[in-house]
Structure formats: structure tokens, C-alpha cells
Design an enzyme around this catalytic site. Structure first.
Site, mmCIF file in Angstrom:
data_model
loop_
_atom_site.group_PDB
_atom_site.id
_atom_site.type_symbol
_atom_site.label_atom_id
_atom_site.label_comp_id
_atom_site.label_asym_id
_atom_site.label_seq_id
_atom_site.Cartn_x
_atom_site.Cartn_y
_atom_site.Cartn_z
ATOM 1 N N TYR A 20 0.859 -1.188 0.000
ATOM 2 C CA TYR A 20 0.000 0.000 0.000
ATOM 3 C C TYR A 20 0.891 1.232 0.000
ATOM 4 O O TYR A 20 1.864 1.294 0.747
ATOM 5 C CB TYR A 20 -0.901 0.013 1.244
ATOM 6 C CG TYR A 20 -1.706 1.291 1.378
ATOM 7 C CD1 TYR A 20 -2.967 1.377 0.822
ATOM 8 C CD2 TYR A 20 -1.171 2.405 2.031
ATOM 9 C CE1 TYR A 20 -3.701 2.559 0.912
ATOM 10 C CE2 TYR A 20 -1.898 3.588 2.119
ATOM 11 C CZ TYR A 20 -3.157 3.655 1.562
ATOM 12 O OH TYR A 20 -3.876 4.806 1.634
ATOM 13 N N GLU A 54 -3.151 7.684 -4.308
ATOM 14 C CA GLU A 54 -3.025 6.386 -3.630
ATOM 15 C C GLU A 54 -2.854 5.246 -4.621
ATOM 16 O O GLU A 54 -3.509 5.219 -5.665
ATOM 17 C CB GLU A 54 -4.293 6.142 -2.789
ATOM 18 C CG GLU A 54 -4.297 4.827 -2.034
ATOM 19 C CD GLU A 54 -5.662 4.538 -1.409
ATOM 20 O OE1 GLU A 54 -5.885 4.932 -0.259
ATOM 21 O OE2 GLU A 54 -6.506 3.914 -2.089
#
Ligand code: GDP
Ligand code: MN
Length: 379
Positions: free
Chosen positions: A101, A188
């Protein structure tokens, strides 16, 4: 403004981030053609502006064009969190060995961008954040940006392999460029996948643009799709009302941003949950009030509507007329609580009384009455 994944990936590609080729389809036939041109295994992904598509059945792998056709048919029929899926991204699929992530988000409290990364990326990242937040590394970035050595040192604990650390650092520096040059509040990548060959690829892309910077990005307009907006948000934008939808059930119509904040605080204080922030602004014509009621009632979660008006430039009689006008056009399915005080409040009360409506002068009383009504509906 939130970008669709396919839009965010276009932005990523312009900055040299590793994304796999793909195209958007609106029909299963188009999806089949795209899959044919891509060859290999493809992944089909619902293009809706909400997270958790994977868990909602909005992400499917397909081997070959026929499978892609059927996967697209299934996905284009879905509704994810109330949003019908109208577009599906068909992209070359990657093999995944690990899912990381990586994001950069504007940390308003610290007034700095914040880099977040985790070795446990993928669809469970929210769960990781909740249960074991220590597994998400956080590092503020100065506005000068990151040095390559800083980027590498962030990844070294996560990735054993030197080549992977370099790739990840390069990705972070490019993501920083996306964030800074693009005026983002969020950029992101989840998952940032590591393939079995040790290559890093951005398999998903999520970008939020800072609407305050729109004036210096003429191209943003091309990304805006009115059909992506909820009916309430669209109406508010068209009428120039500032509207933010929240998760509660008490619809609030207020004049002035400060009073709107105070109203929401008070609703919370007495144990209620506001359904929205809606500021009808200074001079409120009856039309604005009608629009406000339309916006609020477009949210099916609203169980009661609270007017909180402090009349200054805004005249209470205008608001009262707006309420009456709007009720004549379409009666409300939920109860209404009105608090008015200030300019022309006596006249306003008279206008309301003629229709059998009443209004309190006390904000406390109004808020408590609204909360009680919202709870009555439950009972
Ligand atoms: P989200 O659930 O809305 O965040 O959608 P994502 O695009 O992140 O996809 C969810 C999950 O689907 C990912 O975490 C992956 O496990 C899987 N996935 C997405 N793209 C691919 C791909 O190209 N190949 C494989 N094998 N899995 C993928
Ligand atoms: Mn994702």
C-alpha cells in the site's frame, strides 16, 4: 473532485508511473474488443467513485475475450453502494506475489503532505488500519519534496530486494510529482503489486484533486462527468449552494457556513447525526429554499429536516415563503422542524402559521426537537 481509476491511471502514466495498458468500455461487446487487443489475461474493474469494488464483485479476472465479455456483462449490471456501474476498465492483468500500500495524503492538521505505506496492501487495508495501525508507516514530507535516499530508506524495511527498493523509491518520487503538480489532496496506489518476477506495478489508482486549485487546471473540466455526481450534489453545484453529504439522518438547512458548523456541532452534542452540511448563503430567495429542500430530500437516509435560520441579510420571511412554496409543489415525506430568528421573523411566523406550521426561536430547542423526531421514526 475524485477521479475514476482509469483517469487517475492516465495521470499516473503521464508521470511515468508503471501502470498496465487498458481502456474503458461501456458495453460487453466493447470489453470483448479491448480484451482481444490486449491479449493474455485481463482484469475488468467497475469504474465507480467508491472504494471496495473488489469486495462488491466489481473486479474480475478473465482469460480471453469471451470471458471478458461475460465478466463485463456481470459488472455493468452491478450497483455498488447505490451507484450503478456504467463504465468498466479492461486492463492487462498482472500476476501478484505481494500487495503493498502506498499513498500521499494532505494532512490538514499538520499542514503537510503525509506518505503512508504498508507491506499489507490490498482490499483489507482498512482492516489493517483499524486492527494494527502500526503496520502502516507514516512520514510527513516537507513541501520541498523527498530526496531519493529518503524514499529508499522508507521502503528498505519492507522490501528485502535492492532492485525492488529502487523501483519503489522511484514510484514514490513520481507519485510525489503527481501529488504536487496535480494539486491533489490524495494520490493512492493500492495495491502496489510485486509480480513474481520482482517488478512493481500500480494495479489501482485513486486520486482526489483539490477543487480550490481548479482555476489553474483547465483540463480538469474534461474529467468531470455530471452522471458521476449524486442528484443532490449536482443540483447544489448548479444552484451555487454549498452542500456536503454526511452519513446521518437529520437534514440541515442553514444560512452561513459558521452557523452550519455550529448546527452540526449541536446536533452531535445532543446525540444526533447530521445528514449533510447545506448552506443556503446570505440573501436567500424563496427559490434557493426550494432547491435546498429538493437536495436534502434526494438523500433517502434523511428522517427529519431542520431549518436553522439566523436572519440578517437573509430575511426570515423569504425563507418562510420558500418553505411554503416548496410544500405546495411537493409535500414532504418527513417531518420539518423550523428555527427562525432575526430579520422579519414575525412576518415569517405569520406566513408559516397560515399553513399550520410553527417555528421556534431557540436553536437548542430546534435541534432537540429534530433529534426527537428522527428517533420517533425509528420507533
Ligand atoms: P478496490 O477493491 O476497489 O480497491 O479494487 P482494486 O483495483 O484494488 O482490486 C481489488 C483486488 O483485486 C486487488 O487487491 C487485487 O488482489 C485484485 N486485482 C486487481 N487487479 C489485478 C490484476 O491485474 N491481477 C490480479 N491477479 N489481481 C488483481
Ligand atoms: Mn484498490
Amino acid at each position: 473532485m475524485n477521479l475514476h481509476e482509469y483517469q487517475a491511471k492516465e495521470l499516473f502514466a503521464r508521470h511515468g508511473l508503471p501502470v498496465l495498458p487498458g481502456q474503458v468500455a461501456t458495453t460487453p461487446e466493447e470489453a470483448r474488443n479491448i480484451a482481444t487487443s490486449l491479449g493474455d489475461t485481463v482484469v475488468l474493474k467497475a469504474q465507480v467513485l467508491v472504494g471496495g469494488r473488489g469486495k462488491a464483485g466489481g473486479v474480475k479476472l478473465a482469460r480471453g475475450a469471451e470471458e471478458a465479455y461475460h465478466a463485463a456483462r456481470a459488472i455493468l449490471g452491478l450497483k455498488i453502494q447505490d451507484l450503478p456501474v456504467r463504465k468498466v476498465l479492461v486492463a492487462r492483468a498482472a500476476e501478484i506475489a505481494r500487495e503493498l500500500y502506498l499513498s500521499i495524503v494532505l494532512d490538514r492538521a499538520a499542514q503537510l503532505p503525509l506518505v503512508m505505506l504498508s507491506a499489507e496492501g490490498g482490499v483489507e487495508i482498512e482492516e489493517v488500519a483499524r486492527v494494527s495501525p502500526e503496520k502502516i508507516l507514516r512520514r510527513h514530507v516537507s513541501l520541498d519534496g523527498l530526496r531519493p535516499y529518503q524514499a529508499r530508506s522508507l521502503f528498505r524495511p519492507l522490501l528485502a530486494d535492492g532492485s525492488q527498493v529502487s523501483q519503489a523509491a522511484d514510484i514514490l518520487l513520481r507519485l510525489w510529482a503527481v501529488f504536487r503538480d496535480g494539486d491533489c489532496t490524495l494520490a493512492e496506489i493500492n495495491p502496489l503489486a510485486v509480480t513474481p518476477e520482482g517488478k512493481l506495478v500500480a494495479l489501482d489508482a485513486k486520486v482526489t484533486l483539490d477543487d480550490n486549485a481548479e482555476f489553474r487546471h483547465r483540463d480538469w473540466n474534461l474529467w468531470r462527468d455530471p452522471e458521476d455526481e449524486t442528484p443532490g450534489a449536482r443540483l447544489a453545484r448548479e444552484r451555487g449552494l454549498s452542500y456536503v453529504k454526511l452519513d446521518g439522518d437529520i437534514g440541515c438547512v442553514v444560512n452561513g457556513a459558521g452557523l452550519a458548523m455550529a448546527t452540526m456541532d449541536l446536533v452531535k452534542h445532543y446525540g444526533g447525526e447530521p445528514a449533510n452540511f447545506l448552506d443556503i448563503g446570505g440573501s436567500s430567495s424563496p427559490d434557493k429554499v426550494t432547491a435546498a429542500l429538493k437536495i436534502i430530500t434526494s438523500d433517502s437516509r434523511v428522517r427529519v429536516i431542520l431549518f436553522n435560520i439566523f436572519g440578517g441579510i437573509t430575511r426570515c420571511d423569504d425563507v418562510a415563503r420558500g418553505i411554503v412554496q416548496s410544500l405546495e409543489q411537493s409535500p414532504l415525506a418527513v417531518p420539518l422542524v423550523i428555527r427562525l430568528t432575526g430579520t422579519n421573523e414575525d412576518l415569517a411566523r405569520k406566513i408559516l402559521a397560515e399553513r399550520g406550521l410553527s417555528a421556534t426561536t431557540s436553536m437548542d430547542e430546534g435541534v432537540r426537537a429534530a433529534i426527537a423526531k428522527a428517533q420517533e421514526v425509528f420507533a
